[in-house]
Design a protein around this motif. Structure first.
Motif, short mmCIF file in Angstrom:
data_model
loop_
_atom_site.label_atom_id
_atom_site.label_comp_id
_atom_site.label_asym_id
_atom_site.label_seq_id
_atom_site.Cartn_x
_atom_site.Cartn_y
_atom_site.Cartn_z
N LEU A 1 -6.25 -4.09 3.78
CA LEU A 1 -6.20 -3.65 5.18
C LEU A 1 -7.13 -4.48 6.06
O LEU A 1 -6.86 -4.71 7.23
CB LEU A 1 -6.56 -2.16 5.29
CG LEU A 1 -5.49 -1.20 4.75
CD1 LEU A 1 -5.97 0.24 4.83
CD2 LEU A 1 -4.18 -1.36 5.53
N ASP B 1 4.76 6.44 5.19
CA ASP B 1 5.11 6.88 3.84
C ASP B 1 4.86 8.37 3.68
O ASP B 1 4.20 8.99 4.52
CB ASP B 1 4.30 6.08 2.79
CG ASP B 1 2.81 6.30 2.93
OD1 ASP B 1 2.38 7.47 2.93
OD2 ASP B 1 2.06 5.29 3.04
N THR C 1 -8.28 -4.02 -4.34
CA THR C 1 -9.53 -4.72 -4.05
C THR C 1 -10.26 -4.12 -2.86
O THR C 1 -11.41 -4.42 -2.60
CB THR C 1 -9.24 -6.19 -3.72
OG1 THR C 1 -8.38 -6.22 -2.57
CG2 THR C 1 -8.56 -6.90 -4.87
N ASN D 1 0.83 -1.22 0.00
CA ASN D 1 0.00 0.00 0.00
C ASN D 1 0.86 1.25 0.00
O ASN D 1 0.61 2.21 -0.74
CB ASN D 1 -0.90 0.03 1.23
CG ASN D 1 -2.14 -0.81 1.05
OD1 ASN D 1 -2.40 -1.29 -0.06
ND2 ASN D 1 -2.89 -1.01 2.12
N LYS E 1 2.08 1.78 -3.34
CA LYS E 1 1.00 2.12 -4.28
C LYS E 1 0.55 3.58 -4.12
O LYS E 1 0.25 4.26 -5.09
CB LYS E 1 -0.24 1.22 -4.03
CG LYS E 1 -0.15 -0.12 -4.74
CD LYS E 1 -1.50 -0.81 -4.88
CE LYS E 1 -2.27 -1.02 -3.63
NZ LYS E 1 -3.41 -1.92 -3.75
N TYR E 2 0.49 4.02 -2.86
CA TYR E 2 -0.11 5.33 -2.61
C TYR E 2 0.94 6.42 -2.35
O TYR E 2 0.64 7.46 -1.77
CB TYR E 2 -1.13 5.23 -1.47
CG TYR E 2 -2.23 4.26 -1.81
CD1 TYR E 2 -3.17 4.58 -2.80
CD2 TYR E 2 -2.32 3.01 -1.20
CE1 TYR E 2 -4.16 3.68 -3.14
CE2 TYR E 2 -3.31 2.11 -1.54
CZ TYR E 2 -4.22 2.44 -2.52
OH TYR E 2 -5.20 1.56 -2.88
N ARG F 1 -12.45 1.69 -0.14
CA ARG F 1 -11.36 2.38 -0.83
C ARG F 1 -11.68 3.87 -0.75
O ARG F 1 -12.82 4.28 -0.93
CB ARG F 1 -11.28 1.94 -2.30
CG ARG F 1 -11.17 0.43 -2.49
CD ARG F 1 -10.61 0.07 -3.85
NE ARG F 1 -9.19 0.35 -3.93
CZ ARG F 1 -8.55 0.69 -5.05
NH1 ARG F 1 -9.22 0.79 -6.19
NH2 ARG F 1 -7.26 0.92 -5.05
N VAL F 2 -10.65 4.67 -0.46
CA VAL F 2 -10.90 6.11 -0.31
C VAL F 2 -11.27 6.69 -1.68
O VAL F 2 -10.52 6.54 -2.63
CB VAL F 2 -9.65 6.83 0.25
CG1 VAL F 2 -9.92 8.32 0.40
CG2 VAL F 2 -9.25 6.22 1.58
P1 ADP Z 1 -6.58 -1.54 -1.77
O1 ADP Z 1 -6.51 -2.84 -2.45
O2 ADP Z 1 -7.61 -0.62 -2.31
O3 ADP Z 1 -5.28 -0.92 -1.58
P2 ADP Z 1 -6.63 -1.75 1.10
O4 ADP Z 1 -7.60 -2.39 1.99
O5 ADP Z 1 -5.22 -2.19 1.19
O6 ADP Z 1 -7.19 -1.89 -0.35
O7 ADP Z 1 -6.69 -0.21 1.34
C1 ADP Z 1 -7.95 0.41 1.41
C2 ADP Z 1 -7.84 1.85 1.00
O8 ADP Z 1 -7.07 2.57 1.93
C3 ADP Z 1 -7.12 2.07 -0.27
O9 ADP Z 1 -7.99 1.95 -1.37
C4 ADP Z 1 -6.59 3.48 -0.16
O10 ADP Z 1 -7.60 4.39 -0.50
C5 ADP Z 1 -6.32 3.59 1.32
N1 ADP Z 1 -4.92 3.37 1.69
C6 ADP Z 1 -4.36 2.22 2.13
N2 ADP Z 1 -3.06 2.40 2.41
C7 ADP Z 1 -2.77 3.68 2.10
C8 ADP Z 1 -1.59 4.49 2.19
N3 ADP Z 1 -0.43 4.00 2.60
N4 ADP Z 1 -1.69 5.79 1.80
C9 ADP Z 1 -2.87 6.31 1.38
N5 ADP Z 1 -4.01 5.59 1.30
C10 ADP Z 1 -3.97 4.30 1.65
#
Ligand code: ADP
Length: 646
Positions: free
Chosen positions: A610, A575, A606, A547, A550-551, A594-595
């Motif tokens: 988390l 991060d 997906t 994550n 990715k973010y 998902r945000v």
């Molecule tokens: P995804 O597969 O969408 O990453 P997660 O359950 O891992 O699903 O995360 C849920 C949501 O939390 C993500 O879609 C994202 O919007 C937010 N998120 C997770 N980790 C981070 C991060 N390190 N920085 C910013 N947003 C995050």
């Protein structure tokens, strides 16, 4: 005293010598006194019996009894003992004076007395007597008020108190009957009660309204002062209720005043006119103040009682189980729902500790946590053996007159919700499982196909491959979550978290480099391994790292920390990425959440990563957390307990 002029004394002159009597009578009458005469002891006693004189001028030498003996007899009678007696004697000798004093005389005059001296002594003695009676009256009044206030302060039932006030006041003022109006805060009538009222008399709301507008009570309320009506027929403020009413001659009324507010009116009635004096009004006023205090207390008590009953009704009626403990961590309350859930009664557990009475580990742990932090605990689940699943929090409460602390647990039965969730999970995992094989087939054939087609066709097959990959990731995540929630993967071994973190970092190195993200670690040596499933714990770290990558846009940085604190091993992945809006934080660990932000819309995912992290960590008895500032970056962390053998 001004009373001397308005109430001239009634003086009895007892002397067998008619010249002396006449001399005294004339002098005294000239000074404004009422004078009666007696020739001997017999006549003197008869006069005294007819009406008590205010003073007796008594000759020592009388034909039947001497003055000393008369004095002695009078002093023996308590009703007559306080009448001043001046002994008149021709014998100006010491012995007579001593005998006179022994007998109880108040003063002496030598016969024939000097005119000025006679008047001076009479006046002094009468003044003394008046002061004495005044003091006596005050004393009686204070005693009476004390008795009334004691009686009233003992009574906390409002209805009984209202009647008691009237019952005590009517005889005290010699009235025939009375009424009490209690006002509410807006000045309306809260209660109107009568004592010894004529049966059948009806006081309608209309009459009541008039009484507190233009009647005697209204006058008292408006002026916040007491009032006497000497003759009710001559005073328009006296209002007669329709129906039969007992004869009324005079009335007296005083306000009940508490903290400068008129809280009611006490009215007394006599069937004869002119029966109440200013002294009565004074007394009624004092009784009114005592009554006002007692009424306020009773009303407060009543309000508290009401509040108490309401709270009790809520506690009894609510479907949630409620347990309360006091400062000494002893059980003080268990509502019926809690009695039912735990199969015990309040009587059995009151005053006992939780450990003794309700030995449920999560519950006790939550109470200890609330006690230690003085904050509400996060919601926790508790499944009772062969019983319901409960969702509960423990919160500190300030209770009791000195704000003593206590703790309250509210437990909600979520058994049916758990069952629904179980069914939903079973469904999802069956569907996911069934989707896996067709996806593998799609993936395989798409790969084959991509080798057989031209460039244009390759683009299409690539889309098929990407979509199939996303779908199989989703299916994999769903299956993983299903397994964790079903309690699979519970075989544990001591794991060194810092090693696990370093391995995971290695695996992500290439990805980080290609995205130009700086990876750093801050690992404080950890003394204890944790008891866990290494595959699952690695998945936790992988998900958080993935994550973070990715973010976080290119050029950013990620720092992973491992340390030991508060008896737990803690890991954080920080991060410098896009961050998470504050209002999204509470749902961030929810499944499929998902945000919804434009900058991450194209990031594949997906929404289960988390949820998997949380499920694994909690299954290991640990906790997860997140801190984030939008546009600044995020920190995800978890803690685990060290293994028991270490
Ligand atoms: P995804 O597969 O969408 O990453 P997660 O359950 O891992 O699903 O995360 C849920 C949501 O939390 C993500 O879609 C994202 O919007 C937010 N998120 C997770 N980790 C981070 C991060 N390190 N920085 C910013 N947003 C995050």
């Amino acid at each position: 005293m001004s009373l001397q002029r308005t109430l001239p004394g009634d003086i009895l002159v007892v002397d067998d010598n008619s010249d002396s009597r006449t001399w005294a009578r004339v002098r005294l009458q000239q000074a404004g006194y009422v004078v009666r005469e007696a020739r001997n002891a017999k006549q003197a006693f008869a006069e005294i019996a007819r009406q008590l004189p205010d003073l007796i001028l008594l000759d020592v030498l009388l034909p039947d009894l001497d003055g000393f003996e008369i004095t002695r007899r009078l002093r023996r009678d308590s009703a007559l003992a306080s009448i001043p007696i001046i002994l008149l004697t021709v014998l100006d000798d010491r012995d007579s004076k001593i005998r006179g004093l022994e007998a109880g005389a108040s003063d002496f005059l030598t016969k024939p007395p000097d005119h000025a001296e006679l008047l001076a002594r009479v006046e002094t003695l009468l003044n003394l007597r008046r002061n004495q009676s005044e003091l006596l009256r005050e004393k009686t009044k204070i005693e009476l008020l004390y008795r009334i206030s004691r009686e009233l302060s003992r009574e906390l039932n409002l209805e009984t108190l209202l009647s008691r006030i009237l019952e005590l006041t009517i005889p005290t003022l010699g009235a025939s009957r009375g009424s009490l109006i209690l006002l509410d805060k807006q000045g309306g009538i809260l209660r109107h009660i009568f004592a010894r009222q004529e049966r059948g008399a009806t006081v309608t709301d209309e009459v009541r309204g008039k009484i507190i507008q233009n009647g005697l009570a209204g006058w008292v309320i408006q002026h916040q002062a007491g009032e006497i009506i000497a003759d009710v027929r001559a005073d328009p403020r006296w209002m007669v209720a329709p129906g039969p009413s007992a004869p009324t001659g005079s009335a007296i009324a005083a306000p009940l005043i508490h903290q400068d507010r008129c809280t009611g009116v006490l009215t007394l009635i006599h069937e004869e006119t002119d029966r109440f004096t200013p002294a009565d009004l004074d007394l009624l006023y004092s009784i009114g103040s005592q009554a006002a205090v007692a009424l306020v207390n009773a009303q407060l008590f009543w309000t508290i009682e009401q509040e108490h009953s309401r709270m009790e009704a809520i506690l009894v009626g609510t479907a949630d189980a409620i347990i309360a403990t006091n400062e000494a961590q002893r059980i003080t309350l268990l509502n019926p729902a809690a009695e039912q859930v735990f199969g015990v009664t309040l009587d059995q557990v009151e005053g006992r500790s939780l450990e003794e009475a309700l030995p449920s580990e999560p519950l006790i742990a939550a109470f200890r946590r609330a006690e230690a932090t003085s904050r509400p605990t996060p919601p926790t689940e508790l499944t009772l053996p062969d019983g319901p699943t409960l969702f509960f929090t423990v919160s500190p409460v300030a209770a009791g007159p000195k704000g003593e602390r206590g703790w309250v647990a509210v437990l909600q039965d979520i058994t049916h919700l758990k069952e629904l969730e179980r069914m939903k999970n079973a469904f999802v995992s069956t569907v996911s499982h069934d989707l896996r094989s067709p996806l593998v087939t799609i993936h395989g054939y798409a790969e084959l196909l991509s080798k057989m087609v031209d460039e244009e066709g390759k683009k299409f097959t690539q889309t098929i491959l990407t979509t199939a990959k996303e779908m199989s990731d989703l299916v994999q995540d769903l299956l993983d979550l299903g397994k964790i929630e079903a309690g699979m993967g519970t075989d544990r071994e001591p794991c060194r978290v810092e090693e696990l973190v370093l391995k995971a970092l290695k695996a992500f190195e290439l990805q980080a480099r290609s995205k130009e993200i700086h990876l750093a670690t801050k690992i404080t040596p950890v003394a204890h391994p944790v008891e866990g499933n290494p595959v699952q714990l690695r998945q936790v770290v992988d998900n958080l790292l993935s994550n973070a990558l990715k973010y976080t846009p290119s050029g950013g940085s990620i720092i992973v920390r491992v340390w030991e604190g508060g008896g737990q091993v803690r890991v954080e992945v920080e991060d410098s990425g896009v961050g998470i809006p504050r209002k999204a934080l509470p749902q961030i660990f929810d499944k499929f959440y998902r945000v919804p932000r434009p900058e991450t819309r194209d990031v594949p995912g997906t929404g289960l990563g988390l949820a998997i992290v949380k499920a694994i960590v909690e299954q290991h008895g640990g906790e997860v957390w997140v801190k984030s500032e939008l546009g600044q970056g995020s920190t995800f962390g978890f803690s685990l307990f060290p293994s028991a053998e270490s």
